[in-house]
Write an enzyme that holds these catalytic residues in place. Structure first.
Site, PDB file in Angstrom:
ATOM      1  N   PRO A 356       0.989  -0.783  -0.163  1.00 54.21           N
ATOM      2  CA  PRO A 356       0.582   0.170   0.275  1.00 54.21           C
ATOM      3  C   PRO A 356       0.393   1.677   0.733  1.00 54.21           C
ATOM      4  O   PRO A 356       1.771   0.894   0.297  1.00 54.21           O
ATOM      5  CB  PRO A 356      -0.799  -0.253   1.037  1.00 54.21           C
ATOM      6  CG  PRO A 356      -0.361  -1.651   1.315  1.00 54.21           C
ATOM      7  CD  PRO A 356       0.917  -2.013   1.610  1.00 54.21           C
ATOM      8  N   VAL A 358       2.149   2.364  -2.407  1.00 51.53           N
ATOM      9  CA  VAL A 358       3.720   3.262  -3.324  1.00 51.53           C
ATOM     10  C   VAL A 358       3.142   3.582  -4.470  1.00 51.53           C
ATOM     11  O   VAL A 358       4.180   4.349  -5.682  1.00 51.53           O
ATOM     12  CB  VAL A 358       4.265   1.119  -3.274  1.00 51.53           C
ATOM     13  CG1 VAL A 358       4.940   1.114  -2.476  1.00 51.53           C
ATOM     14  CG2 VAL A 358       3.487   1.022  -3.810  1.00 51.53           C
ATOM     15  N   THR A 361      -2.879   3.709  -7.143  1.00 50.99           N
ATOM     16  CA  THR A 361      -3.623   4.633  -7.958  1.00 50.99           C
ATOM     17  C   THR A 361      -3.471   5.484  -8.273  1.00 50.99           C
ATOM     18  O   THR A 361      -3.886   5.952  -9.554  1.00 50.99           O
ATOM     19  CB  THR A 361      -3.876   4.771  -6.574  1.00 50.99           C
ATOM     20  OG1 THR A 361      -4.706   3.740  -5.623  1.00 50.99           O
ATOM     21  CG2 THR A 361      -5.542   5.081  -7.178  1.00 50.99           C
ATOM     22  N   SER A 677      10.834 -19.372   5.029  1.00 50.51           N
ATOM     23  CA  SER A 677      11.930 -18.648   4.528  1.00 50.51           C
ATOM     24  C   SER A 677      12.386 -17.645   6.560  1.00 50.51           C
ATOM     25  O   SER A 677      13.760 -17.391   6.213  1.00 50.51           O
ATOM     26  CB  SER A 677      11.843 -17.347   3.780  1.00 50.51           C
ATOM     27  OG  SER A 677      10.951 -15.960   4.471  1.00 50.51           O
ATOM     28  N   LYS A 720      12.649  -7.324   1.421  1.00 45.55           N
ATOM     29  CA  LYS A 720      13.516  -7.956   2.247  1.00 45.55           C
ATOM     30  C   LYS A 720      14.600  -6.555   2.846  1.00 45.55           C
ATOM     31  O   LYS A 720      14.693  -6.190   3.914  1.00 45.55           O
ATOM     32  CB  LYS A 720      13.686  -9.103   2.474  1.00 45.55           C
ATOM     33  CG  LYS A 720      12.403 -10.073   3.018  1.00 45.55           C
ATOM     34  CD  LYS A 720      12.949 -11.884   2.795  1.00 45.55           C
ATOM     35  CE  LYS A 720      11.818 -12.716   2.581  1.00 45.55           C
ATOM     36  NZ  LYS A 720      12.054 -13.992   2.841  1.00 45.55           N
TER      37      LYS A 720
HETATM   38  P1  ADP Z   1      -1.739   2.711  -3.645  1.00 43.83           P
HETATM   39  O1  ADP Z   1      -2.624   2.925  -5.108  1.00 43.83           O
HETATM   40  O2  ADP Z   1      -0.672   2.359  -3.869  1.00 43.83           O
HETATM   41  O3  ADP Z   1      -1.649   2.344  -2.794  1.00 43.83           O
HETATM   42  P2  ADP Z   1      -1.515   5.784  -3.346  1.00 43.83           P
HETATM   43  O4  ADP Z   1      -1.339   5.525  -4.943  1.00 43.83           O
HETATM   44  O5  ADP Z   1      -2.296   6.096  -2.609  1.00 43.83           O
HETATM   45  O6  ADP Z   1      -1.247   4.233  -3.785  1.00 43.83           O
HETATM   46  O7  ADP Z   1      -0.340   6.837  -3.030  1.00 43.83           O
HETATM   47  C1  ADP Z   1      -0.259   6.847  -1.714  1.00 43.83           C
HETATM   48  C2  ADP Z   1       0.683   8.371  -2.143  1.00 43.83           C
HETATM   49  O8  ADP Z   1       1.478   8.867  -1.683  1.00 43.83           O
HETATM   50  C3  ADP Z   1      -0.793   9.590  -3.073  1.00 43.83           C
HETATM   51  O9  ADP Z   1      -1.121  10.722  -2.685  1.00 43.83           O
HETATM   52  C4  ADP Z   1       0.809   9.421  -3.943  1.00 43.83           C
HETATM   53  O10 ADP Z   1       0.590  10.062  -4.509  1.00 43.83           O
HETATM   54  C5  ADP Z   1       1.909   9.442  -3.092  1.00 43.83           C
HETATM   55  N1  ADP Z   1       2.457   8.733  -3.772  1.00 43.83           N
HETATM   56  C6  ADP Z   1       3.267   7.390  -4.046  1.00 43.83           C
HETATM   57  N2  ADP Z   1       4.423   6.986  -4.786  1.00 43.83           N
HETATM   58  C7  ADP Z   1       4.781   8.532  -4.982  1.00 43.83           C
HETATM   59  C8  ADP Z   1       6.203   9.135  -6.237  1.00 43.83           C
HETATM   60  N3  ADP Z   1       6.563   7.846  -6.902  1.00 43.83           N
HETATM   61  N4  ADP Z   1       6.259  10.022  -6.036  1.00 43.83           N
HETATM   62  C9  ADP Z   1       5.101  11.210  -5.587  1.00 43.83           C
HETATM   63  N5  ADP Z   1       4.668  10.565  -4.606  1.00 43.83           N
HETATM   64  C10 ADP Z   1       4.049   9.057  -4.617  1.00 43.83           C
END
Ligand code: ADP
Length: 773
Positions: A356, A358, A361, A677, A720
Site C-alpha cells: 500500500p 507506493v 492508484t 523462509s 526484505k
Molecule cells: P496505492 O494505490 O499504491 O496504495 P497511492 O497511489 O494511493 O498508493 O499513493 C499514496 C500517496 O503517495 C499518493 O498521494 C501518491 O501521490 C503518493 N505517492 C506514491 N508514490 C509516489 C511517488 N513515487 N512519487 C510521488 N508521490 C507518490
C-alpha cells in the site's frame, strides 16, 4: 319490321354522357355541327338520336368513333344561352341502332332502326328485380352518395328493363359499362349485368369503408391521447402541481433527446416513461421506475473523449506526478506506445502490484491524465457477492446496478481509465463468484455486451481501459491472473522516501492546507526523522499523513498569530508530531543470546522478524508460539532435527533434547506469520540458545533450511532488503540461489548492506554467531 322502324334522323354525339330511354335531362350543346343537328330536328318532328362518342376529348368524331347503339330522344325545349350555347331538355324514348350514316356536310345524319326490349315477364325476371333492388339498397347504404328517396322511386318501377336503366343511370360507372347496358336488349340479361356491377361496386365500397375506418381509428387514438394529456396538465395546473409528473416526464424526455441514447435504449426508456406516467406518484413502484429511468439516462452510451497518445507528453505527466518508479513508468509508456501503433486500447490488462501507498492508484490516475481520459476507481476489497459486480435484478427491494455500472456512471464517458482496486482482496462464497463476473468484464471478447442484472440492456465496455491493483498476486484467481500483465512496484528506500517527501508530498500537502512557501519549511533532517521514527511502511501513505499533520499544526499556529513562519527541524519535530512511534533500527544495542533477526515478506512489503528461543530444564518438549502457520511450524521442526543431528559439531550437549524443554517465540503475536523462509533464522536462534553464544545484532537473514542443513532459495529479496535497511541492519545472509536478485535492489540500499550468500547452515552460523569462524 325493319322497314317500319327504319328512319333517318339527325345525330347528336354526346361526350362523357349517356341517355337511357325514359330519362329526362338537360344538355348543353355548343359544337356547331350539333347545333345544326338540333335545328334540323326542330324543323322536323323534334326527334334526334343521342349516341355517345367513344373518346371524350375528340371535337369532331368520325363515324367509327361513335357507339353504334344510342337513344332516340324527343327535344322538349330549347334555350339559347348568352354565351352562344344552346340548352335543351330531352327525353329518351327508345333504344336504336345506327344502320348507316347518311352523307351530309352540315351535321351528322343517320339511318336507324329501333331496338325493342326482349321482355320475358317471367318469374325469373321478377326474382332478378328483387335481387337487384336488394343489392341497390345495400349499395345506397354504403355509398351515401345516393339519397334514400331515389330508392323509393326506383322501387316503384315495374318494368324490369327500365329498372335496369334507371339504376345504371344512378351508378357512377364508366361510359363503356353504361354503353354495354344500353346495348343489351334482353331484359333479364340486362338485370344480371346490373346485379354483377352492383355486387362488384359494393365490395369496393366495403373495402373503402374499412380503410377509412382504420385511418379514422388511428387518428382518433392520437387525438384522444393528446386530449387526455392536455386535460391532465390542466388538472395538475389547477391543483397547483406544476412540477407534477407530466412536467417531470416531459423534462425526462427532453433529457433523453439531449443525451443521445441509442435507439434500443430510447425505446426502453420510452416504455418505462409510459408506465411511470400512469402510476400514482405515491406508489413504491413509481419510485423504482423513476430510479431505473434515471440510471439509463445517467449512463454514458456514446459520449467519448478523444485519445491523445503522445509518448513524450505521457512521460512528462508521469514524471511530474511520481518520483522514481523507472521500471513501472517505462512499462506503462511501452504499453501506450503499442496502443498507439495498433490504434486501440485492447490487449492485456495492466495490474499494478505492490504494498500500500507506493503510488499504484496515483500511477493509474496519471495514465488517464496522459491519455486525456476520464478516471474512475472502484475498490473490490471485500467484494464477495457476484451481485456487487453485476447488480441485483430490479425485482429486488432496493436493487442497484453493480460497481462496474456505477463506475461508468461516474465516468460519464464510454472510454475512461477504470481502476479496479485491490483485486486480490476479492473473496467468494455461496452468493456466487465475483471473480467470474469480473472475468467477463475484463475479457475483450465478451465485454462489449456486458450484462448488468439491474440495467438489463447489454452494455459495451470494450472502449474502457481497465487497470487493476493488488498487494500480492497469490490470492488472485488463476483465470484472472492470466488476463493481466503484472507491473511490480516494490517499496521505497529511505532516500527515495526523502525525495518524495521533499519534492512531492510536502508541496502537495502545503497546497492543500493553503500554506505558502514563506510560511512553512521542513528541513531534510526532520523529514528523515519522520521517515525513521514516525512511520514504518513500504509505501509513503503514512508519511504523507504525517506531513499533512505537520501542515495542519503549522496552519493553526499561523492563523492563531503565534508565528509568521513555521520551521520544522529534527528538534522541533516532537513538539508537533508527539513522541516517536517507532524505534529506528533494530537497536538491539548488544549482541544477544537466543535471539535472531529474520527477514519476512508480507503483503504490505518487507519487514523484520525477531525470533526468540528460550531453553529451560525439562524433557525435550518443543513449544512454538506467536501465531505461526503450518509451514513455519514445520520449518521449526526441521531446524530442530538438524541441530540434533549435528549437536556435537556445533558444540552442544548431544543429550539436550532429553534434559531441556525448548520454547520458540516470534513476537508481535497478533500478526499471523507463515512461510518457510524463517528456517535459517530459527536454526540460528536455537543454536545460539543451546550453545550460549550470542547472535550478531547487525545481521538479518532469510532462507529455508533442510534437514541436512542445506539453504534453499526464497522470494521477495528486494522488499526484505528494504526492510533490513530501514531497520538499520548491516549484513544480510541470503541463499546462494538468490544472489542474482541482489541486482534488483536499489543502489542506495545496496551500498549500505553487506550480502552473504550461503548454501549451507554452517555458513549461516559462521556469519551470524559472534565469535564463530
Ligand atoms: P496505492 O494505490 O499504491 O496504495 P497511492 O497511489 O494511493 O498508493 O499513493 C499514496 C500517496 O503517495 C499518493 O498521494 C501518491 O501521490 C503518493 N505517492 C506514491 N508514490 C509516489 C511517488 N513515487 N512519487 C510521488 N508521490 C507518490
Amino acid at each position: 319490321m325493319r322497314d317500319k322502324n327504319s328512319r333517318i334522323i339527325p345525330l347528336l354525339p354526346l361526350r362523357g354522357l349517356l341517355v337511357y330511354p325514359t330519362m329526362v335531362l338537360h344538355l348543353d350543346v355548343g359544337r356547331e355541327k350539333s347545333v345544326k343537328a338540333l335545328e334540323e330536328a326542330m324543323v322536323d318532328d323534334h326527334m334526334i338520336l343521342l349516341a355517345t362518342q367513344e373518346e371524350i376529348h375528340i371535337d369532331e368524331p368520325t363515324e367509327d368513333q361513335i357507339y353504334k347503339v344510342g337513344t332516340v330522344a324527343h327535344v322538349k325545349q330549347m334555350l339559347k344561352l348568352p354565351n352562344g350555347t344552346i340548352r335543351v331538355l330531352v327525353e329518351g324514348i327508345s333504344r336504336a341502332k345506327i344502320d348507316e350514316f347518311i352523307p351530309n356536310a352540315d351535321f351528322m345524319k343517320v339511318r336507324i332502326s329501333t331496338l325493342f326490349d326482349e321482355d320475358e315477364q317471367s318469374s325469373e325476371s321478377e326474382a332478378l328485380m328483387r335481387a337487384v333492388l336488394r343489392q341497390f339498397e345495400q349499395y345506397i347504404k354504403l355509398s351515401k352518395k345516393i339519397t334514400s328517396e331515389t330508392l323509393s322511386t326506383v322501387t316503384d318501377i315495374e318494368e324490369p328493363g327500365r329498372l335496369a336503366d334507371v339504376i345504371s343511370s344512378h351508378l357512377s360507372l364508366k361510359i363503356k359499362d353504361k354503353q354495354e347496358i344500353l346495348e343489351i336488349t334482353n331484359v333479364n340479361k340486362r338485370l344480371e349485368k346490373i346485379l354483377d356491377i352492383l355486387s362488384n361496386e359494393k365490395e369496393v365500397l366495403e373495402l373503402e369503408r374499412k380503410i377509412g375506418q382504420r385511418v379514422k381509428k388511428s387518428m382518433e387514438k392520437t387525438q384522444k391521447e393528446y386530449y387526455l394529456r392536455e386535460q391532465m396538465k390542466a388538472i395538475q395546473k389547477e391543483l397547483g402541481d406544476k412540477e407534477g409528473k407530466t412536467g417531470e416526464v416531459e423534462a425526462l424526455r427532453e433529457q433523453m433527446e439531449e443525451s443521445g441514447v441509442p435507439d434500443r435504449i430510447r425505446q426502453k426508456i420510452e416504455k418505462e416513461l409510459e408506465r411511470y406516467e400512469k402510476m400514482p406518484a405515491t406508489s413504491a413502484e413509481s419510485g423504482v421506475i423513476r430510479t431505473y429511468i434515471d440510471w439509463l439516462l445517467a449512463l454514458p452510451w456514446s459520449k467519448k473523449t478523444e485519445d491523445q497518445i503522445d509518448i513524450d507528453q505521457a512521460q512528462k505527466i508521469l514524471d511530474e506526478d511520481h518520483y522514481g518508479l523507472e521500471k513501472p513508468k517505462e512499462r506503462v509508456l511501452e504499453y501506450l506506445a503499442v496502443q498507439k501503433l495498433v490504434n486501440k486500447i485492447k490487449g492485456p490488462i495492466l495490474c499494478l502490484v505492490g504494498p500500500p501507498g507506493v503510488g499504484k492508484t496515483s500511477l493509474a490516475r496519471s495514465i488517464a491524465n496522459s491519455l486525456g481520459r476520464k478516471f474512475v476507481r472502484v475498490s473490490l476489497g471485500g467484494v464477495r457477492d457476484e451481485a456487487e459486480i453485476r447488480g441485483h435484478r430490479r425485482t429486488y427491494v432496493g436493487a442497484m446496478p453493480g460497481r462496474i455500472m456505477q463506475g461508468m456512471k461516474t465516468a460519464g464517458t464510454i472510454n475512461p481509465v477504470f481502476l479496479l482496486d485491490e483485486i486480490d482482496k476479492m473473496a467468494n462464497d455461496f452468493r456466487g463468484d465475483p471473480a467470474a463476473a469480473l472475468l467477463e468484464v475484463l475479457d475483450p471478447e465478451q465485454n462489449n455486451t456486458f450484462s448488468d442484472h439491474y440495467i438489463e440492456e447489454p452494455y459495451d465496455l470494450s472502449n474502457v481501459m481497465f487497470v487493476t491493483t493488488a498487494n500480492t498476486t497469490h490470492t488472485i484467481p488463476g483465470p484472472l491472473l492470466d488476463r493481466m500483465e503484472m507491473i511490480y512496484i516494490p517499496g521505497y528506500t529511505e532516500v527515495e522516501k526523502k525525495h518524495i517527501s521533499l519534492n512531492y508530498l510536502i508541496p502537495k500537502q502545503m497546497k492543500e492546507h493553503g500554506l505558502g512557501k514563506s510560511q512553512l519549511q521542513v528541513n531534510e533532517d526532520a523529514v528523515v526523522k519522520v521517515i525513521r521514527r514516525y512511520t514504518r511502511e513500504s509505501g509513503v501513505r503514512n508519511l504523507e499523513r504525517q506531513m499533512g499533520t505537520i501542515c495542519r499544526k503549522a496552519a493553526k499556529m499561523i492563523v492563531a498569530g503565534e508565528k509568521k513562519k513555521v520551521m520544522v527541524t529534527e528538534n522541533t519535530l516532537e513538539s508537533i508530531l508527539g513522541n516517536p512511534k517507532y524505534r529506528y533500527g533494530l537497536a538491539e544495542t548488544d549482541h544477544q543470546v537466543g535471539v535472531a533477526t529474520g527477514l519476512a515478506w508480507t503483503s504490505v512489503g518487507g519487514d523484520i522478524l525477531s525470533i526468540e528461543v528460550q531453553v529451560l530444564p525439562g524433557k525435550g518438549k518443543l513449544t512454538l508460539t506467536g501465531k505461526l502457520g503450518e509451514v513455519m511450524k514445520e520449518s521449526a521442526q526441521a531446524a530442530f532435527s538438524y541441530i540434533r543431528s549435528k549437536a556435537e559439531s556445533l558444540g552442544i550437549d548431544p543429550q539436550f533434547h532429553e534434559k531441556k524443554d525448548i520454547h520458540i517465540h516470534v513476537p508481535e503475536g497478533a500478526i499471523p506469520k507463515d512461510g518457510p523462509s524463517a528456517g535459517i533464522t530459527m536454526a540460528t536462534a536455537l543454536v545460539s540458545a543451546l550453545s550460549g553464544k550470542p547472535v550478531s545484532n547487525i545481521v538479518g537473514m532469510t532462507g529455508e533450511v533442510t534437514l541436512r542443513g542445506r539453504v534453499l532459495p526464497i522470494g521477495g529479496l528486494k522488499e526484505k532488503s528494504l526492510a533490513a535497511h530501514r531497520a538499520g541492519l548491516k549484513t544480510i545472509i541470503l541463499p546462494k540461489d538468490n544472489e542474482k536478485d541482489i541486482d534488483e535492489i536499489p543502489e542506495s540500499v545496496r551500498k549500505d548492506l553487506v550480502f552473504k550468500p550461503v548454501d549451507h547452515m554452517d555458513q549461516v552460523l559462521k556469519f551470524a554467531i559472534v565469535g564463530e569462524k
